[in-house]
Design a protein around this motif. Structure first.
Motif: not given
Length: 370
Positions: A124-129
């Motif tokens: 949940f702490s990493y998002l695109w891109p």
């Protein structure tokens, strides 16, 4: 200042690109090379898999869970050091505590628990891109609906909206695991960032090229998913591009180079030069509320702010000109304000100053006579 004694020499050598620092860099390169390629055969030479047996010994699902454990320990221990070092600074204590919490929960424990319950390991702490595969149809469509909504709304709405109000620091210095490691375990190496104009020019091109590649790769993967059955050659080339992006950007730049160069290149090589998320947030930040306020006629040109800027920004040049500023690369770590001996700098979330306020400042400073 170099401290006396063997430990003092070792500390100075390690943090000032001495032989020890270069040995540590080589060791980190070897660590990541074995992590990524252990168990494979490259050019006819088998690469030993050292981490899977260790993961099994600790009853962990895979070597990546073991690596996540090591990463979290590094952030936690380094964060403890940073909290103690800046214990007088509430901003640094709170920020570092949040970094440790996010890494320990959203980036490690939660994905592990999800896998135990046979759910996708969602970070949940990493998002695109930054986490580019979260927009790949083959990945996103295999997730539960709440994860899909979080991926879309988080990347397309939450990221730019918070960027407008708080700059890129809300993510790069408070949430992201890459920045989390840089600002905790990497703290002793922050002053090694390249401050030259050449590095700045390279940064402006490299980070936006990486963003462009991320956008193109994502678009082509989505298009390939939609028409792949009718155009197999297109799907095959897209798969090759996806694999190439994964190797160059994800494995080489963010993983191996991004961390291994800490001891000789500073802690933000990946964040500064290549991270596509940092590129997006940097563009938003230029038009948002975040900026660094400079107190007029207070700078003594000591250069501490520029020395300890992990993004290589010449903060002193702005302070000398009494110029409030916002730079796309600034991650809002706040160390420039912390090390300033006269309290010249202040991180703020506000729109440009009111004309009436500017006029009053000009009156008080008698600059209207210039």
């Amino acid at each position: 200042m170099r401290q006396k004694g063997t430990l003092g020499w070792l500390k100075h050598d390690l943090t000032h690109r001495g032989p020890t620092a270069w040995l540590l860099t080589v060791g980190l390169f070897a660590f990541y090379f074995i992590l990524y390629y252990g168990g494979r055969t490259l050019a006819g030479v088998p690469v030993p898999d050292l981490f899977t047996p260790l993961a099994q010994l600790l009853h962990l699902p895979s070597k990546w869970t073991f690596y996540g454990l090591l990463y979290t320990l590094a952030v936690t221990l380094g964060g403890g050091y940073v909290i103690y070092k800046y214990r007088h600074n509430r901003y640094q204590v709170v920020r570092t505590s949040v970094v440790i919490f996010v890494q320990a929960t959203l980036a490690f424990s939660v994905p592990w628990v999800l896998s135990i319950f046979e759910q996708p390991e969602y970070y949940f702490s990493y998002l695109w891109p930054l986490k580019i595969e979260y927009f790949y149809p083959s990945t996103i469509l295999s997730m539960p609906l709440p994860f899909i909504l979080f991926s879309l709304l988080g990347s397309l709405i939450l990221v730019p909206l918070l960027g407008i109000f708080f700059g890129k620091r809300w993510y790069c210095s408070w949430v992201c695991g890459c920045g989390g490691l840089a600002n905790t375990a990497g703290e002793p190496f922050r002053h090694l960032s390249n401050k030259s104009t050449r590095a700045w020019n390279f940064e402006k091109w490299s980070i936006h090229i990486t963003l462009f590649l991320a956008l193109v790769t994502t678009a082509l993967v989505i298009a390939s998913w939609g028409v792949g059955e009718n155009y197999p050659a297109f799907a095959e080339r897209t798969a090759s591009l996806r694999s190439l992006y994964g190797f160059v950007v994800v494995t080489l730049l963010s993983g191996i180079i991004g961390v291994a160069l800490y001891p000789v290149g500073g802690t933000r090589v990946w964040c500064r030069y290549f991270c596509p998320m940092a590129a997006i947030l940097g563009l938003v930040q230029k038009f948002g509320r975040y900026r660094i306020r400079v107190k007029d006629n207070m700078c003594i040109s000591c250069g501490m702010c520029s020395t300890y800027c992990e993004m290589g920004i010449d903060v002193r040049a702005y302070a000398q000109r009494n110029q409030d500023f916002v730079r796309a690369s600034c991650v809002g770590c706040g160390i420039c304000a912390e090390v300033c001996p006269r309290g010249v700098l202040r991180l703020e979330n506000r729109w440009r100053r009111d004309p009436q306020e500017l006029s009053m400042d000009a009156l008080l400073n008698e600059s209207y006579r210039d």
